[in-house]
Write a protein that holds these residues in place. Structure first.
Motif, short mmCIF file in Angstrom:
data_model
loop_
_atom_site.label_atom_id
_atom_site.label_comp_id
_atom_site.label_asym_id
_atom_site.label_seq_id
_atom_site.Cartn_x
_atom_site.Cartn_y
_atom_site.Cartn_z
N GLN A 151 16.45 13.04 -5.47
CA GLN A 151 16.80 12.70 -4.10
C GLN A 151 15.69 13.14 -3.15
O GLN A 151 14.93 14.07 -3.45
CB GLN A 151 18.11 13.36 -3.71
N ALA A 152 15.62 12.46 -2.03
CA ALA A 152 14.66 12.84 -1.02
C ALA A 152 14.82 14.32 -0.66
O ALA A 152 15.95 14.81 -0.53
CB ALA A 152 14.84 11.98 0.23
N ARG A 154 2.91 20.48 0.31
CA ARG A 154 4.10 20.15 -0.47
C ARG A 154 3.82 20.07 -1.97
O ARG A 154 4.68 20.39 -2.78
CB ARG A 154 4.68 18.82 0.00
N PHE A 155 2.64 19.62 -2.34
CA PHE A 155 2.27 19.48 -3.75
C PHE A 155 1.27 20.55 -4.12
O PHE A 155 0.42 20.95 -3.32
CB PHE A 155 1.63 18.11 -4.01
N LEU A 194 1.60 19.22 -11.81
CA LEU A 194 1.68 18.84 -10.41
C LEU A 194 3.08 19.18 -9.93
O LEU A 194 4.05 18.50 -10.31
CB LEU A 194 1.39 17.36 -10.19
N GLN A 195 3.19 20.24 -9.15
CA GLN A 195 4.47 20.63 -8.56
C GLN A 195 4.63 19.85 -7.27
O GLN A 195 3.79 19.94 -6.38
CB GLN A 195 4.50 22.13 -8.28
N MET A 196 5.71 19.10 -7.18
CA MET A 196 5.94 18.25 -6.01
C MET A 196 7.23 18.68 -5.33
O MET A 196 8.31 18.62 -5.94
CB MET A 196 6.03 16.78 -6.44
N ASN A 197 7.12 19.13 -4.11
CA ASN A 197 8.28 19.57 -3.33
C ASN A 197 8.48 18.64 -2.14
O ASN A 197 7.56 17.95 -1.71
CB ASN A 197 8.06 21.00 -2.85
N SER A 198 9.67 18.67 -1.60
CA SER A 198 10.01 17.88 -0.41
C SER A 198 9.61 16.42 -0.59
O SER A 198 8.98 15.82 0.29
CB SER A 198 9.32 18.47 0.82
#
Length: 120
Positions: free
Chosen positions: A12-13, A65-66, A79-83
């Motif tokens: 989800q977003a 964010r990444f 690659l950690q992707m947040n938000s």
């Protein structure tokens, strides 16, 4: 260098995902490693890269964010992707090369890609 990307999925977003890229054939220590993405109907675009020296680079839209990281012993890049945002829905590709930059031409080896879908 063979690259195997994994970790994509549906989120989800606002959520997070961590992509992995396992390399084989050669150690990644001497290579720059990068992540690109390609959405349907769009060109492949640069996301992030980590130089053989450890320096990192990000496209402006993901800064803060990444996070790209690597473990040379494990021969893996993450690659950690947040938000995450819906517009970041794309196939994410791992890449490796002897040069460093935001152009796909800088890289010589590509993984098969992993799908990331961000729902609104």
């Amino acid at each position: 260098v063979q690259l195997q990307a994994s970790g994509g999925g549906l989120v989800q977003a606002g959520g997070s995902l961590r992509l992995s890229c396992a390399a084989s054939g050669r150690t990644i220590g001497g290579y720059s490693m990068g992540w690109f993405r390609q959405a349907p109907g769009k060109e492949r675009e640069f996301v992030a890269a980590i130089k053989w020296s450890g320096d990192t680079s990000y496209t402006d839209s993901v800064k803060g964010r990444f996070t790209i990281s690597r473990d040379i012993v494990k021969n893996t890049v993450w690659l950690q992707m947040n938000s995450l945002k819906p517009e970041e829905t794309a196939v994410y590709y791992c890449t490796a090369g002897l040069r460093f930059g935001a152009s796909s031409n800088e890289y010589d080896y590509w993984g098969q890609g992993t799908q990331v879908t961000v729902s609104s």
